[in-house]
Design an enzyme around this catalytic site. Structure first.
Site, PDB file in Angstrom:
ATOM      1  CD  GLU A   1      -2.890  -0.681  -0.175  1.00 23.42           C
ATOM      2  OE1 GLU A   1      -3.131   0.483  -0.558  1.00 23.42           O
ATOM      3  OE2 GLU A   1      -3.217  -1.691  -0.829  1.00 23.42           O
TER       4      GLU A   1
ATOM      5  CB  SER B   1      17.873  -6.823 -10.205  1.00 26.87           C
ATOM      6  OG  SER B   1      17.033  -6.159  -9.315  1.00 26.87           O
TER       7      SER B   1
ATOM      8  CG  HIS C   1       6.664 -10.062 -11.100  1.00 28.27           C
ATOM      9  ND1 HIS C   1       7.417 -11.153 -10.754  1.00 28.27           N
ATOM     10  CD2 HIS C   1       7.553  -9.072 -11.382  1.00 28.27           C
ATOM     11  CE1 HIS C   1       8.708 -10.845 -10.849  1.00 28.27           C
ATOM     12  NE2 HIS C   1       8.811  -9.590 -11.223  1.00 28.27           N
ATOM     13  CB  SER C   2       6.953  -6.294  -8.794  1.00 22.37           C
ATOM     14  OG  SER C   2       6.795  -5.629 -10.044  1.00 22.37           O
TER      15      SER C   2
END
Ligand code: TPP
Ligand code: MG
Length: 461
Positions: free
Chosen positions: A131, A217, A346-347
């Site tokens: 959020e 990453s 996913h993100s």
């Protein structure tokens, strides 16, 4: 042929052949040895090559280097769907009922409750941080919804000095190891207390103290590195083990192949833990591979392999515990494929409604969730009830909100820190860049929110 046989043989000195010069046999002496049942065929072939004892009975088998099988005169191709697939190991059904009593690890109440608390705390933290990204307070976030059982079940089965190489969706492993809510929040805010000094995107955690190597990453990066660390552990002989987490999508990277193969040939104490959550961003597993998932690849690399129900925390615990024992005692790499489902997007850069149905997600969320399954198990043992749940929910939410507020108030790290720690000592070109930035800010500093940045007390070099 595979039974123990005693063969007396004289090894001839063929030191003029290049094969022998490569180090297999250099000396010329009489040896007496027995072949245990587990001896490899490669070893048997080598024995045959160097045996001058013509009385030894030899089975007619292919003698190509590395060959492990027999001959066939049938023209047949091996079919990829030859068998049903590796079964999914589980301990509990979806209602948390243990299916085979002897498979219940019988963990103490405090430990199971602690596991449950970690899984639910992670869930609460995910909701708040997700959020907060939507509100523009942090730049990025990835949730772990639905995969909490794979994290906590595996982490609880390790020793504290085992080393963890993660992908990015394993926050529960860190939480179990003692990474605090403040640690998580400080990293996501990239504030002055962030252990990574604000140099990484949110969720790229790392902790030297907790043996958790900082996330990279690019997919697959951690896999060959993890094997290297496991090889070092093998040499150090301190009984440590490495666990390397990765997604089924990352298993398509070349680095995954290099890692599997190196670990097998170098006989390293490593657990490859694949979280098969059904998707690599928008690509479903049905488009990712045609074989028997990730565990199906294990035997081809020479890895001990198992497929486990990742939503069954106790099954994950059992599999990891046993894998650890075998990895350390026998110096053998083990592959665990934990079947689960990525309930979240996913993100924060993804909207999964573009490639999967709401019903599909709802099924996993409501019918097969690791948190509800472990809760059902605890309720059956009389270790948990609605009152405890209510109280814990309230307490955990307050703890998350407090850590969140603390992290948000902190300054950003000294901006100069982006130039340090790249190398042990700052190189001349980095020094030049730092100087350039200082001059730039002297002139144009009022265009930047410099008051939000801390000033480091230690010299930056
Ligand atoms: C080398 C590389 N290629 C592509 C990407 C972009 N990318 C980031 S996450 C991801 C999906 C990975 O899926 P999976 O390994 O199954 O992990 P999951 O997100 O499902 O946990 C991709 C393609 C990347 N980070 N690195
Ligand atoms: Mg995946």
């Amino acid at each position: 042929m595979r039974q123990a046989t005693t063969i007396k043989t004289i090894l001839r000195c063929f030191s003029n052949t290049s094969y022998l010069n490569s180090g297999c046999v250099q000396s010329c002496h009489r040896v007496s040895f027995s072949i245990p049942a587990s001896v490899s065929n490669a070893q048997l072939i080598r024995n045959r090559y160097f045996s001058s004892d013509t009385s030894t009975e030899r089975e007619d088998r292919p003698e190509f280097p590395g060959a492990k099988s027999g001959w066939t005169d049938r023209l047949e191709f091996v079919k990829s769907d030859l068998y049903d697939g590796i079964p999914v190991y589980r301990v509990m059904d979806r209602e948390g009922k243990v299916l085979q009593e002897d498979q219940d690890p019988k963990l103490p109440e405090e430990m199971v409750v602690q596991m449950y608390r970690s899984m639910t705390l992670l869930n609460t933290m995910d909701r708040i941080l997700y959020e907060s990204q939507r509100q523009g307070r942090i730049s990025f976030y990835m949730t772990n919804y639905g995969e909490e059982g794979t994290h906590v079940g595996s982490a609880a089965a390790l020793n504290p000095d085992d080393m963890v190489f993660g992908q990015y969706r394993e926050s529960g492993v860190l939480m179990w190891r003692g990474f605090t809510l403040d640690n998580f929040m400080n990293q996501c805010y990239g504030n002055e207390l962030d252990l990574g000094k604000g140099r990484q995107m949110p969720v790229h955690y790392g902790s030297k103290d907790l043996g958790f190597v900082t996330i990279s990453s690019p997919l697959g990066t951690q896999m060959p590195q993890a094997v290297g660390a496991a090889y070092a552990f093998k040499r150090a002989q301190k009984g440590q083990c490495v666990i390397c987490y990765f997604g089924e999508g990352a298993a398509s990277e070349g680095d995954a192949h290099a890692a599997f193969n190196f670990s097998a040939t170098l006989e390293c104490p490593i657990i490859f833990f694949c979280r098969n959550n059904g998707y690599a961003i928008s690509t479903p597993t049905s488009e990712q591979y045609r074989g028997d998932g990730i565990a199906g690849r294990g035997p081809a690399y020479g890895l001990l392999s198992i497929r486990v129900d990742g939503n069954d925390t106790l099954a994950v615990y059992n599999a990891t515990k046993r894998a650890r024992e075998m990895a350390v005692k026998e110096n053998r790499p083990v592959l665990i494929e934990a079947m689960t489902y990525r309930i979240g997007h996913h993100s924060t850069s993804d909207d999964s409604s573009a490639y999967r149905s709401v019903d599909e997600v709802r099924f996993w969320d409501s019918t097969d969730h690791p948190i509800s399954r472990l809760r059902n198990y605890m309720v059956r043992q009389d270790w948990w009830n609605d009152d405890k749940e209510k109280e814990w929910k309230k307490k955990s939410k307050v703890a998350v909100m407090e850590a969140f507020a603390r992290a948000e108030k902190k300054l950003k790290p000294d901006w100069r820190l982006m130039f340090s720690d790249v190398y042990e000592k700052m190189t001349p070109d980095l020094k030049e860049q730092l100087q350039g930035m200082e001059e730039h800010l002297k002139k144009y500093g009022d265009h930047y929110p410099l008051k939000n940045y801390a000033k480091s007390n230690t010299p930056i070099e």
